[in-house]
Design an enzyme around this catalytic site. Structure first.
Site, PDB file in Angstrom:
ATOM      1  CB  CYS A   1     -14.681   2.059   0.275  1.00 49.44           C
ATOM      2  SG  CYS A   1     -16.191   2.323   1.345  1.00 49.44           S
TER       3      CYS A   1
ATOM      4  CG  MET B   1      -4.952   6.137   1.162  1.00 48.22           C
ATOM      5  SD  MET B   1      -6.780   6.513   1.255  1.00 48.22           S
ATOM      6  CE  MET B   1      -7.230   5.801  -0.344  1.00 48.22           C
TER       7      MET B   1
ATOM      8  CG  HIS C   1     -47.510  -1.273   8.358  1.00 51.85           C
ATOM      9  ND1 HIS C   1     -47.845  -0.516   7.468  1.00 51.85           N
ATOM     10  CD2 HIS C   1     -48.270  -0.767   9.477  1.00 51.85           C
ATOM     11  CE1 HIS C   1     -48.523   0.407   7.787  1.00 51.85           C
ATOM     12  NE2 HIS C   1     -48.915   0.442   9.003  1.00 51.85           N
TER      13      HIS C   1
ATOM     14  CD  GLU D   1      -2.312   1.705   0.114  1.00 48.49           C
ATOM     15  OE1 GLU D   1      -2.482   2.985  -0.245  1.00 48.49           O
ATOM     16  OE2 GLU D   1      -2.993   0.970  -0.313  1.00 48.49           O
TER      17      GLU D   1
END
Length: 449
Positions: free
Chosen positions: A46, A41, A436, A36
């Site tokens: 994301c 990061m 509901h 990386e």
């Protein structure tokens, strides 16, 4: 002095697809080195500068009360975001680096040859290599834009602690509209510039108009048919509309015109890895590059720029390396997407415009959220704005596409996607039993139209 590390698999990039593949390969006993570029990061775009921080800002922007100081509330929200992303980043790093078979190496990766990657003074030699470097913001070639200290990308915005008094957004697509909605709700004066005749040009006109009405109702100024001429000085947007030149002085300028695959530093030519005409790593349906032992996952391969596509990419690659090798990108059908304005807009499949252009016999079922009797949840949470729309095959009764601009749309669209994948008809979806009060039961009403 150069150190050499041997691995069964090297993964370049700590994004969703790369980290999922690395973890699975490590569990399978493969020796994995995950590289990386930045220690800020771990976990990828994301959780650090993309989905997680922006959606958290959506949440906090909606919680601000009229008597809250916009700047103080914004600082509070950014603080909460940074705390969460820091936690996620550490968790992602520890989850992989603590595994016996996985090593995380931090630094920029450059190919030496098709099996060797240089990372500083370390050379990684691997039998299989996965490229998962993602994408990066594109700043368009507008005079003065790149030179202005007021110009930012979406990455810069989620790190900044100063709420802009006036924000200009160049680009009326998903990224631009999402940030326009967020910052307006925090209290910024926001102007969106879009070159096309309307925002969200890939959506049907009625859906785009409903979204525009929501945004303008919250105070976002939308200037369509606008050509940005230059950024004058450092804070003046000069634009042309209807043959006339106009200016707007702003505090911050967000370039929201798209993202491009991040390949510049990889030295792909040394590995013989080819690019497409649009600058993405070229792959086949199994995500193999022009070198059969090198795969490309996520945004870098030019596919849809979504975290969940990167995740599915990892499944395809893992099937190649550990499974039957049958899974491919051709297996993907009914992939949804969501624009997190408030309320969110979630879409899938064909628009009405596209279906008619394709010569399909269709029927359209749509309703304004405020008129959906079977959806009291919208009134309970005081969010009755928006519209639900379905495009249905008139011969088979199967759903060809949907656009849901409503509360909970980001969840509802997954039910629609499942129905489309398994050929569940609109009638079956309409006649199903839902809890509901929920947003899903709106299908009982909308699909009856």
């Amino acid at each position: 002095m150069t150190n050499t590390l041997q691995a069964d698999v090297a993964v370049i990039g700590f994004g969703k697809g790369g980290k999922v593949a690395a973890a699975a390969l490590g569990r399978a006993g493969r020796r994995v080195i995950l590289i990386e570029r930045s220690d800020s990061m771990y976990g990828g775009t994301c959780p650090n500068v993309g989905c997680v921080p922006t959606k958290m800002l959506v949440h906090h922007s909606g919680k601000r009360r009229p008597d809250d100081s916009p700047q103080e509330w914004f600082e509070h929200a950014i603080g909460e975001v940074q705390q969460l992303t820091s936690t996620f980043r550490a968790g992602n790093y520890d989850a992989l680096n603590n595994a016996d078979t996985i090593t995380v190496l931090t630094g920029s990766a450059t190919f030496v040859d098709e099996h060797t990657i240089a990372v500083g003074n370390v050379q990684v030699v691997a039998e299989t290599i996965l490229i998962n470097t993602g994408s990066e913001p594109v700043i368009p070639d507008i005079p003065g834009l790149r030179d202005s200290p007021r110009t930012v990308t979406n990455v810069d915005l989620v790190h900044g602690k100063e709420l802009p008094g006036r924000l200009a957004v160049i680009g009326g697509g998903y990224l631009g509209i999402e940030f326009a909605s967020i910052y307006r709700r925090f209290g910024s004066q926001v102007t969106v510039f879009e070159a096309s005749p309307r925002i969200l040009g890939q959506e049907d006109e009625d859906i785009a108009a409903s979204a525009a009405d929501i945004l303008t109702g919250e105070g976002v100024e939308i200037v369509t048919g606008a050509r940005i001429v230059e950024i004058r000085g450092e804070d003046t947007v000069v634009y042309e509309k209807n043959g006339r030149e106009h200016t707007l002085t702003v505090d911050t300028i967000l370039a929201a015109t798209g993202r491009a695959p991040a390949v510049a530093e990889l030295g792909l030519e040394s590995a013989g890895v080819k690019l497409t005409d649009r600058g993405a790593v070229a792959v086949d349906e199994h995500l193999r590059t022009s070198r059969s032992h090198i795969f490309a996952l996520g945004d870098v391969n030019g596919g849809p720029q979504f975290t969940y596509i990167s995740l599915d990419d990892s499944r395809i690659v893992l099937d190649q390396l550990l499974g039957t090798g049958k899974r491919s990108t051709a297996d993907r059908v009914a992939v949804p997407k969501t624009l997190f304005m408030s309320p969110p807009l979630a879409t899938i499949g064909l628009t009405e415009t596209a279906a008619r252009a394709d010569g399909r016999r269709i029927r359209v079922a749509k309703q304004n959220v405020a008129d959906i009797i079977a959806m009291p949840r919208a009134y309970i949470v005081e969010e009755t704005r928006g519209m639900m729309k379905f495009v249905i095959d008139a011969d088979t009764d199967e759903i060809l596409g949907a656009a849901l601009l409503s509360v909970d749309a980001q969840e509802l669209i997954n039910t629609v996607a499942l129905a489309m994948r398994h050929h569940i008809t609109a009638t079956e979806l309409r006649e199903s039993i839902y809890t509901h009060p929920s947003s899903t039961e709106a299908f009982n009403d909308v699909l009856a139209n």
